[in-house]
Design a protein around this motif. Structure first.
Motif, PDB file in Angstrom:
ATOM      1  N   LEU A   1       2.247   7.655  12.228  1.00  0.00           N
ATOM      2  CA  LEU A   1       1.974   6.514  11.354  1.00  0.00           C
ATOM      3  C   LEU A   1       3.233   6.102  10.603  1.00  0.00           C
ATOM      4  O   LEU A   1       3.509   4.903  10.432  1.00  0.00           O
ATOM      5  CB  LEU A   1       0.859   6.868  10.368  1.00  0.00           C
ATOM      6  CG  LEU A   1       0.449   5.778   9.369  1.00  0.00           C
ATOM      7  CD1 LEU A   1       0.019   4.521  10.094  1.00  0.00           C
ATOM      8  CD2 LEU A   1      -0.667   6.289   8.464  1.00  0.00           C
TER       9      LEU A   1
ATOM     10  N   VAL B   1       9.618   5.116   4.371  1.00  0.00           N
ATOM     11  CA  VAL B   1       9.098   3.901   4.996  1.00  0.00           C
ATOM     12  C   VAL B   1      10.130   2.774   4.898  1.00  0.00           C
ATOM     13  O   VAL B   1      10.412   2.077   5.883  1.00  0.00           O
ATOM     14  CB  VAL B   1       7.769   3.480   4.338  1.00  0.00           C
ATOM     15  CG1 VAL B   1       7.349   2.090   4.797  1.00  0.00           C
ATOM     16  CG2 VAL B   1       6.672   4.489   4.659  1.00  0.00           C
TER      17      VAL B   1
ATOM     18  N   PRO C   1       2.104  -4.471  13.324  1.00  0.00           N
ATOM     19  CA  PRO C   1       1.903  -3.480  12.257  1.00  0.00           C
ATOM     20  C   PRO C   1       0.497  -2.898  12.245  1.00  0.00           C
ATOM     21  O   PRO C   1       0.316  -1.700  11.972  1.00  0.00           O
ATOM     22  CB  PRO C   1       2.195  -4.272  10.975  1.00  0.00           C
ATOM     23  CG  PRO C   1       3.121  -5.359  11.417  1.00  0.00           C
ATOM     24  CD  PRO C   1       2.652  -5.733  12.798  1.00  0.00           C
ATOM     25  N   LEU C   2      -0.510  -3.747  12.549  1.00  0.00           N
ATOM     26  CA  LEU C   2      -1.872  -3.230  12.628  1.00  0.00           C
ATOM     27  C   LEU C   2      -1.981  -2.223  13.760  1.00  0.00           C
ATOM     28  O   LEU C   2      -2.614  -1.162  13.611  1.00  0.00           O
ATOM     29  CB  LEU C   2      -2.852  -4.382  12.843  1.00  0.00           C
ATOM     30  CG  LEU C   2      -4.328  -3.998  13.002  1.00  0.00           C
ATOM     31  CD1 LEU C   2      -4.820  -3.257  11.775  1.00  0.00           C
ATOM     32  CD2 LEU C   2      -5.179  -5.254  13.259  1.00  0.00           C
TER      33      LEU C   2
ATOM     34  N   GLY D   1      -0.999   4.808  15.191  1.00  0.00           N
ATOM     35  CA  GLY D   1      -0.285   5.873  14.495  1.00  0.00           C
ATOM     36  C   GLY D   1      -1.253   6.836  13.829  1.00  0.00           C
ATOM     37  O   GLY D   1      -1.085   8.063  13.909  1.00  0.00           O
ATOM     38  N   TYR D   2      -2.284   6.297  13.172  1.00  0.00           N
ATOM     39  CA  TYR D   2      -3.285   7.165  12.548  1.00  0.00           C
ATOM     40  C   TYR D   2      -4.035   7.973  13.607  1.00  0.00           C
ATOM     41  O   TYR D   2      -4.278   9.182  13.438  1.00  0.00           O
ATOM     42  CB  TYR D   2      -4.274   6.343  11.726  1.00  0.00           C
ATOM     43  CG  TYR D   2      -5.391   7.179  11.144  1.00  0.00           C
ATOM     44  CD1 TYR D   2      -5.173   7.990  10.034  1.00  0.00           C
ATOM     45  CD2 TYR D   2      -6.653   7.192  11.737  1.00  0.00           C
ATOM     46  CE1 TYR D   2      -6.192   8.771   9.509  1.00  0.00           C
ATOM     47  CE2 TYR D   2      -7.677   7.968  11.226  1.00  0.00           C
ATOM     48  CZ  TYR D   2      -7.443   8.756  10.112  1.00  0.00           C
ATOM     49  OH  TYR D   2      -8.455   9.532   9.607  1.00  0.00           O
TER      50      TYR D   2
ATOM     51  N   LEU E   1       4.188   2.090  11.370  1.00  0.00           N
ATOM     52  CA  LEU E   1       4.050   0.977  10.434  1.00  0.00           C
ATOM     53  C   LEU E   1       5.384   0.297  10.133  1.00  0.00           C
ATOM     54  O   LEU E   1       5.518  -0.916  10.349  1.00  0.00           O
ATOM     55  CB  LEU E   1       3.366   1.444   9.153  1.00  0.00           C
ATOM     56  CG  LEU E   1       3.270   0.380   8.049  1.00  0.00           C
ATOM     57  CD1 LEU E   1       2.456  -0.815   8.523  1.00  0.00           C
ATOM     58  CD2 LEU E   1       2.669   0.975   6.780  1.00  0.00           C
TER      59      LEU E   1
ATOM     60  N   GLY F   1      -3.133   9.592   6.898  1.00  0.00           N
ATOM     61  CA  GLY F   1      -3.545   8.217   6.674  1.00  0.00           C
ATOM     62  C   GLY F   1      -2.532   7.409   5.900  1.00  0.00           C
ATOM     63  O   GLY F   1      -1.517   7.909   5.408  1.00  0.00           O
ATOM     64  N   LEU F   2      -2.842   6.107   5.792  1.00  0.00           N
ATOM     65  CA  LEU F   2      -1.919   5.152   5.195  1.00  0.00           C
ATOM     66  C   LEU F   2      -1.664   5.444   3.722  1.00  0.00           C
ATOM     67  O   LEU F   2      -0.523   5.352   3.247  1.00  0.00           O
ATOM     68  CB  LEU F   2      -2.479   3.739   5.368  1.00  0.00           C
ATOM     69  CG  LEU F   2      -1.596   2.582   4.915  1.00  0.00           C
ATOM     70  CD1 LEU F   2      -0.272   2.587   5.674  1.00  0.00           C
ATOM     71  CD2 LEU F   2      -2.328   1.259   5.119  1.00  0.00           C
ATOM     72  N   ARG F   3      -2.712   5.797   2.974  1.00  0.00           N
ATOM     73  CA  ARG F   3      -2.526   6.077   1.545  1.00  0.00           C
ATOM     74  C   ARG F   3      -1.605   7.269   1.337  1.00  0.00           C
ATOM     75  O   ARG F   3      -0.708   7.225   0.480  1.00  0.00           O
ATOM     76  CB  ARG F   3      -3.880   6.337   0.885  1.00  0.00           C
ATOM     77  CG  ARG F   3      -3.774   6.601  -0.616  1.00  0.00           C
ATOM     78  CD  ARG F   3      -5.137   6.834  -1.239  1.00  0.00           C
ATOM     79  NE  ARG F   3      -5.982   5.640  -1.105  1.00  0.00           N
ATOM     80  CZ  ARG F   3      -7.226   5.579  -1.563  1.00  0.00           C
ATOM     81  NH1 ARG F   3      -7.792   6.630  -2.152  1.00  0.00           N
ATOM     82  NH2 ARG F   3      -7.925   4.464  -1.417  1.00  0.00           N
TER      83      ARG F   3
ATOM     84  N   VAL G   1      -0.455   0.992  12.629  1.00  0.00           N
ATOM     85  CA  VAL G   1      -1.329   1.747  11.732  1.00  0.00           C
ATOM     86  C   VAL G   1      -2.471   2.401  12.504  1.00  0.00           C
ATOM     87  O   VAL G   1      -2.743   3.602  12.357  1.00  0.00           O
ATOM     88  CB  VAL G   1      -1.893   0.822  10.629  1.00  0.00           C
ATOM     89  CG1 VAL G   1      -2.982   1.541   9.833  1.00  0.00           C
ATOM     90  CG2 VAL G   1      -0.777   0.376   9.698  1.00  0.00           C
TER      91      VAL G   1
END
Length: 434
Positions: free
Chosen positions: A372, A247, A75-76, A82-83, A376, A235-237, A79
């Motif tokens: 991303l 997701v 997953p890291l 993906g980002y 994720l 991004g993730l947010r 992220v």
């Protein structure tokens, strides 16, 4: 209007212009999945080299524990890569992930055994496998975002099926290499040093894959979003705030397929050898035939989902696997021929669900968070249910609970079937660009 590669407007037919993109993506997947699968396939041969224990089973379980731990960082990797793919482009993420995989394969190939350097040996093995986890976590989102953005919407299912054709072909190549080594080398030679050849080959193949991918153009969809000064947030947010439902859907799309694939493809040579009692060569041959059947079906199911829709075909495959997995798995001790026939039935259901899952994942997100958004949840599902599959299957087998494991696989496939049955149909529609 379909998104085509830059060269398509200079006299080449769209199909001809797409060939290097499809070939580069597919070959990259083959290389990546050869490297990822080699560890599980050859684990029985090097387990006692790194984890000497009171029994071969204990050594194998320790080796599979490292296999499972490597999924924790996927997953890291999903992220980070993906980002990077959403922020800097699909191509740089491609190159970085495959270069990291090459380095980690080389480390495993040359690491001395526990008898030579003590605890440093399993520490290096674990570190290298964690780096592979980061790499593998970034491979799928970059590939899926790149290829689905570059092809016409009406043929997205067909072309995206080559991603999982590459997945199956990479595992097949690793299995065939294992078959060849089991024939050419004695069991003692294979255990002593022969397994290292697979990791050497994997490191070299990565460099070839890197060379191919450096020649690929960036997608028009990414360039269009990247040049906008007031472009959408990344991004993730932004992903979790704007697309939480998507997701969750992507996680559900993959829980059944990932555990079924690791069960029937990656772990199967070991299972047939240790639980069913086949010879190493017979186990490799049975799994190789199964993977050939699996990979060959990808374009067919991809084409059919373009014509008849993703939802009915993918849901039917997931529910078919849920029904078939227990009886098929418990009947594999009837000999190699019966095992091939039964596994081909199961792997066909799996092919129906996985052929266009890359397209389905990409269809859930806009361009700004697509890589991303794929990376994720896909990595979370793979880490939780794929990475633990060999360890859980081996441990339950040792407890005499073989049927319990396959019942767990069936349950997860049913969850995936429900997710496919209730998703929005996107076959033939353009991808969102925000």
């Amino acid at each position: 209007m379909p998104t085509l590669p830059a060269g398509a407007a200079t006299g080449e037919s769209p199909r001809t212009a797409l060939r290097p993109l499809v070939a580069g993506t597919t070959i990259g997947q083959i290389v990546e999945w050869f490297d990822w699968s080699v560890y599980a396939i050859f684990a029985p041969y090097f387990a006692e080299k790194f984890f000497p224990a009171s029994s071969p089973l204990a050594s194998l379980l320790a080796t599979y524990l490292v296999f499972a731990v490597s999924f924790v960082v996927r997953p890291l990797g999903g992220v980070l890569f993906g980002y990077a793919a959403d922020r800097f482009g699909r191509r740089p993420a491609f190159a970085a992930s495959i270069l990291l995989m090459s380095a980690s394969m080389a480390v495993i190939a040359v690491t001395p055994s526990y008898a030579t350097i003590g605890w440093v040996a399993p520490a290096l093995l674990t570190t290298a496998r964690l780096l592979q986890g980061l790499s593998a976590g970034g491979e799928m989102p970059s590939s899926s975002a790149f290829l689905t953005e570059a092809v016409p919407a009406a043929r997205r299912g067909f072309y995206s099926s080559f991603i999982f054709l590459g997945v199956g072909a990479g595992t097949l190549l690793a299995t065939l290499f294992g078959t060849a080594l089991s024939v050419l080398l004695s069991p003692a030679q294979l255990t002593d040093w022969g397994w290292r050849l697979a990791f050497v080959l994997g490191a070299v193949l990565c460099l070839y894959g890197l060379r191919l991918r450096k020649q690929l153009p960036e997608t028009e969809a990414f360039r269009e979003v990247a040049k906008r000064a007031d472009g959408p947030k990344q991004g993730l947010r932004a992903l979790l705030r704007r697309h939480p439902g998507a997701v969750v859907r992507v996680v559900c799309f993959n829980v059944g397929g990932t555990i079924a694939y690791y069960t029937f493809a990656v772990h199967m040579p070991t299972y047939l050898k240790t639980a069913v009692g086949m010879s190493a060569t017979a186990a490799f041959v049975v799994t190789s035939i199964t993977l050939i059947v699996y990979s060959a079906q990808m374009p067919l199911w991809g084409h059919l989902t373009d014509r008849f829709g993703r939802r009915p075909i993918m849901a039917a495959g997931a529910f078919g696997m849920a029904v078939a997995v227990v009886p098929v798995s418990l009947a594999l001790d009837g000999g190699p021929v019966l095992a091939v026939l039964l596994l081909c039935v199961a792997i066909t259901f799996l092919a129906m669900t996985s052929a266009t899952v890359s397209a389905v994942m990409a269809e859930q997100f806009p361009t700004s968070v697509r890589a991303l958004g794929i990376g994720l949840p896909y990595a979370l599902a793979t880490a939780a249910f794929g990475g633990t599959a060999p360890y859980l299957a081996t441990w339950l087998e040792g407890q005499g609970l073989r049927a319990a494991y396959f019942g767990w696989v069936a349950l997860l496939c049913a969850i995936t079937g429900v997710a496919f049955l209730t998703m929005r149909e996107m076959a033939g529609r353009e991808l969102s660009r925000d």
